[in-house]
Design an enzyme around this catalytic site. Structure first.
Site, PDB file in Angstrom:
ATOM      1  N   ASP A  21       0.833  -1.206   0.000  1.00  0.00           N
ATOM      2  CA  ASP A  21       0.000   0.000   0.000  1.00  0.00           C
ATOM      3  C   ASP A  21       0.868   1.256   0.000  1.00  0.00           C
ATOM      4  O   ASP A  21       2.005   1.232   0.464  1.00  0.00           O
ATOM      5  CB  ASP A  21      -0.916  -0.027   1.236  1.00  0.00           C
ATOM      6  CG  ASP A  21      -2.104   0.914   1.078  1.00  0.00           C
ATOM      7  OD1 ASP A  21      -2.370   1.368  -0.057  1.00  0.00           O
ATOM      8  OD2 ASP A  21      -2.763   1.192   2.097  1.00  0.00           O
ATOM      9  N   ASN A  69     -10.667  -2.520  -5.414  1.00  0.00           N
ATOM     10  CA  ASN A  69      -9.959  -1.559  -6.268  1.00  0.00           C
ATOM     11  C   ASN A  69     -10.606  -1.550  -7.655  1.00  0.00           C
ATOM     12  O   ASN A  69     -10.833  -0.493  -8.251  1.00  0.00           O
ATOM     13  CB  ASN A  69      -8.479  -1.934  -6.462  1.00  0.00           C
ATOM     14  CG  ASN A  69      -7.637  -1.862  -5.202  1.00  0.00           C
ATOM     15  OD1 ASN A  69      -6.664  -2.596  -5.055  1.00  0.00           O
ATOM     16  ND2 ASN A  69      -7.980  -0.979  -4.279  1.00  0.00           N
TER      17      ASN A  69
END
Ligand code: IPE
Ligand code: IPE
Ligand code: MG
Length: 261
Positions: A21, A69
């Site tokens: 991330d 996502n």
């Protein structure tokens, strides 16, 4: 590799999973577009894969693109990530072969665009004989949907009369997850400081050691992975048992009613 020599070879993790991330934040801090953060993130992937190969880690599983996502990010970003994945595979299969790395995937990959799937399959086949690190990319992956898919397969086995509902056990769930071919992770690393799991390997991390670092993924390198393994080796894994050095109380020696604290 001085740090590597400090590690205890007897207590190396077998499987490291990473939530990669912070690509967007890396770019934002430099007033760059998010895309550039993703590009640097892809470079970081290759550094980490090669470190894993060098230290003989059998399993590395990277969260590259979640189902959420895919659903929630702008199409332009999703399309860029798809293009980046194809480029990554094109450019790195040779290096994977040089490093004895095999590539595999988990997730609802059948929902990815055809030209991406074609490259994925090509890379998987080109590295299938490698026996070093198995790099598994989680793509269009969500742990809850993985569990849904496993339940569907088990239900089909029950319907076909191959399995009785009362006989379903943890192994039946394990063998129907996308991760059936690998052991559970020993260590889960999340970069960029967020203290959450974001729908990653929920079943598989039941007793995994978790380490969150503030470092953003594009800045993550082999040395940081070795530091994470060093920290892992300082942990004591108990799997629900007692910690070493303590003994269970002999409850039978206590007089009646002294158990109230
Ligand atoms: C991680 O970086 C990569 C993907 C999720 C594809 P992010 O894009 O989530 O970066 P941040 O969290 O916005 O910094
Ligand atoms: C998790 O990161 C998914 C990947 C690293 C691929 P996200 O950036 O999507 O997670 P949230 O949205 O912050 O929970
Ligand atoms: Mg993020």
């Amino acid at each position: 590799m001085a740090l590597y020599r400090r590690l205890d070879p007897e207590r190396m993790p077998h499987h490291v999973a990473i939530i990669m991330d912070g690509n967007g934040r890396w770019a934002g801090k430099r007033s760059l577009k998010r895309f550039l953060g993703h590009q640097k993130g892809a470079d970081a992937v290759q550094y980490i894969v090669e470190t894993c190969s060098r230290i003989g880690l059998p399993w590395l599983t990277l969260y590259a693109f979640s189902l959420e996502n895919n659903l929630k990010r702008p199409r332009t970003e999703v399309n860029f990530l798809m293009m980046l994945l194809r480029t990554y595979l094109n450019n790195n299969v040779q290096r994977m072969n040089d490093n004895n790395v095999r590539i595999r995937y988990i997730g609802r990959t059948e929902e990815l665009p055809g030209e991406v799937r074609e490259r994925m399959q090509w890379a998987e086949e080109a590295t299938v004989r490698n026996t070093g690190t198995t790099l598994t990319l989680a793509l269009n992956y969500g742990s809850r949907s993985e569990i849904v898919d496993a339940v569907r397969r088990i239900a089909a086995e029950v319907k076909a009369g191959k399995l009785q509902p009362g006989d379903i056990n943890e192994q039946d769930i394990d063998r129907n997850l996308y991760t059936a071919y690998m052991p559970d992770p020993d260590l889960l690393i999340r970069t960029s400081g967020e203290m959450r799991i974001s729908n990653y390997l929920l079943w598989q991390i039941a007793y995994t050691e978790i380490l969150v670092t503030d470092r953003l993924w594009p800045d993550y390198r082999g040395i940081h992975l070795l530091e994470a393994i060093e920290e892992y080796q300082r942990r004591e894994r108990r799997f629900g048992g007692l910690n070493t050095g303590t003994e269970s109380d002999d409850v039978s020696s206590l007089p009646d009613r002294q158990l109230v604290l």
